[in-house]
Design an enzyme around this catalytic site. Structure first.
Site, short mmCIF file in Angstrom:
data_model
loop_
_atom_site.label_atom_id
_atom_site.label_comp_id
_atom_site.label_asym_id
_atom_site.label_seq_id
_atom_site.Cartn_x
_atom_site.Cartn_y
_atom_site.Cartn_z
N HIS A 61 0.87 -1.18 0.00
CA HIS A 61 0.00 0.00 0.00
C HIS A 61 0.91 1.23 0.00
O HIS A 61 2.13 1.10 -0.08
CB HIS A 61 -0.95 -0.01 1.20
CG HIS A 61 -0.28 0.06 2.54
ND1 HIS A 61 0.59 -0.90 2.98
CD2 HIS A 61 -0.36 0.98 3.55
CE1 HIS A 61 1.02 -0.58 4.19
NE2 HIS A 61 0.45 0.56 4.56
N ASP A 65 5.68 4.79 5.24
CA ASP A 65 6.70 3.87 5.75
C ASP A 65 6.90 2.66 4.85
O ASP A 65 7.81 1.86 5.08
CB ASP A 65 6.37 3.42 7.18
CG ASP A 65 4.99 2.82 7.33
OD1 ASP A 65 4.11 3.11 6.50
OD2 ASP A 65 4.78 2.06 8.30
N HIS A 265 7.58 -5.56 10.98
CA HIS A 265 6.76 -4.35 11.03
C HIS A 265 6.38 -4.00 12.48
O HIS A 265 5.21 -3.87 12.84
CB HIS A 265 5.50 -4.49 10.17
CG HIS A 265 4.86 -3.17 9.83
ND1 HIS A 265 3.89 -2.61 10.63
CD2 HIS A 265 5.04 -2.32 8.80
CE1 HIS A 265 3.50 -1.46 10.10
NE2 HIS A 265 4.19 -1.25 8.99
#
Length: 312
Positions: A61, A65, A265
C-alpha cells in the site's frame, strides 16, 4: 534456489537500529522487492546485494513507511547503470503515486511498467517468480503477497520413448517449450513427470487477521507477517488502526503451518520484540522475532540436507 532478505522490520518511523519495511527475494539472477521504506537502499548496501538486478517492485500500500525510500532507490538503480525495464505492482493509483514521488527523481535510464491491482486476488508472472497478490484489511487498500518458484517434473526417458518423441527435441521440451516438428506437435507433458514441490514465501503487513492470509501462507517455506504489538493491552489499538498483534499473527501461522514464521513491522514502541517471543511460540512454536538483515536461503527439497538455511 531462492534467497530472502528482510531489509527493514520497522513500522511508522525508522529507528537507529531498525529501518522501515522492505523485503527482497533473489532467484536466477533476478531480484524482486516488496515495499521500499526509508533506509531500504542503505540496508541493501549493508547486505552487499545489488539494486541493479531488481526487475520487480511490489507495494502492499502507499503509506509513507512502505514507499518513502523509492525515489532514492530508483536513482541508485540508475547510477548502477540499469537500463532494462522495471515492473511495479501495487494497488490502484500506483502510477499516480510513483509519478508524484518521481518529481525528485525525474530522469531514469530505464522505463517503468505499471501493473495496478484491482481484483481481490491476482496472479502475475515476474521473471522466475509467480506472484500472488491478495487483498487484506487495512484502513487503506492493501495487499499481501505470496511469491513462488514453481518446479516442473523430472525428465522421464521411458515416457518420452513410449510417445515417440525424437531425442533432438528432448532438451527443448524439458525447458518448457512447445514445438512442432514434421507436422507433429510436442509438449513438455510428453516428457516430464508430475510437477514437484517448488518454493514459496508469503508476506503481509498492515492488516487485521483475515482468513485469506492463512490461505496463502499454507505450507509455505517462510511466512513473514506483521507483529506490530507484543505488549499486553495493545489489542484495542491494533483493532482501531487495523494492525495485528504478534499473537494474532501466530494464530494465522498455527492455521497455515508454514515451515517457519518471521514477525516484522514492529511499532516504534516495541523496542525489544524478542522479549515476547516465548509467549508467541506457545501458539506457533516455529515463530521468530526477525531483525533487519535476516536472510534465508531456500533450496528445493532434494537439493539440500534441510529445507533451508537460515542465515539470520
Amino acid at each position: 534456489m531462492l534467497d530472502i532478505c528482510l531489509l527493514g522490520t520497522g513500522g511508522m518511523m525508522p529507528l537507529p537500529y531498525r529501518w522501515l519495511t522492505s523485503m527482497m527475494a533473489r532467484c536466477d539472477g533476478s531480484s524482486l522487492l516488496i515495499d521500499c521504506g526509508e533506509g531500504t537502499q542503505v540496508a541493501l548496501k549493508e547486505k552487499g546485494w545489488s539494486p541493479k538486478a531488481v526487475d520487480t517492485i511490489c507495494f502492499t500500500h502507499y503509506h509513507a513507511d512502505h514507499i518513502s525510500g523509492l525515489p532514492g532507490f530508483l536513482l541508485t538503480m540508475g547510477n548502477a547503470e540499469r537500463t532494462e525495464p522495471v515492473t511495479m505492482i501495487g494497488p490502484k493509483g500506483l502510477e499516480r503515486v510513483v509519478g508524484a514521488l518521481r518529481t525528485i527523481a525525474p530522469e531514469l535510464p530505464f522505463p517503468i511498467r505499471y501493473v495496478e491491482l484491482e481484483e481481490q486476488r491476482q496472479q502475475l508472472k515476474a521473471g522466475p517468480f509467480v506472484v500472488d497478490a491478495y487483498r487484506v484489511n487495512h484502513n487503506v487498500i492493501c495487499y499481501g503477497y505470496a511469491i513462488s518458484i514453481p518446479r516442473t517434473g523430472r525428465f522421464d526417458v521411458e515416457r518420452a520413448k513410449a510417445q515417440g518423441v525424437p531425442m533432438k527435441v528432448w532438451s527443448r521440451l524439458q525447458k518448457g517449450e512447445k514445438l512442432t516438428v514434421d507436422d507433429r506437435t510436442y509438449t513438455p507433458d510428453m516428457v516430464l513427470g508430475p510437477d514437484r514441490r517448488g518454493l514459496k514465501v508469503a508476506y503481509c503487513t498492515d492488516t487485521r487477521p483475515v482468513s485469506v492470509i492463512a490461505e496463502y501462507a499454507q505450507d509455505t517455506d517462510l511466512f513473514i507477517c506483521e507483529g506490530m504489538y507484543g505488549e499486553p493491552g495493545k489489542e484495542a489499538k491494533a483493532k482501531e488502526y487495523r494492525h495485528m498483534t504478534m499473537y494474532e499473527a501466530a494464530e494465522l501461522a498455527r492455521r497455515a503451518q508454514p515451515k517457519e514464521m518471521w514477525l516484522t513491522h514492529y511499532s516504534p514502541s516495541l523496542t525489544h520484540p524478542e522479549d515476547y517471543i516465548a509467549d508467541v511460540r506457545k501458539i506457533f512454536p516455529r515463530a521468530k522475532a526477525a531483525r533487519d538483515g535476516w536472510t534465508m536461503e531456500l533450496t528445493f527439497d532434494d537439493e539440500a540436507d534441510s529445507d533451508g538455511k537460515d542465515r539470520a
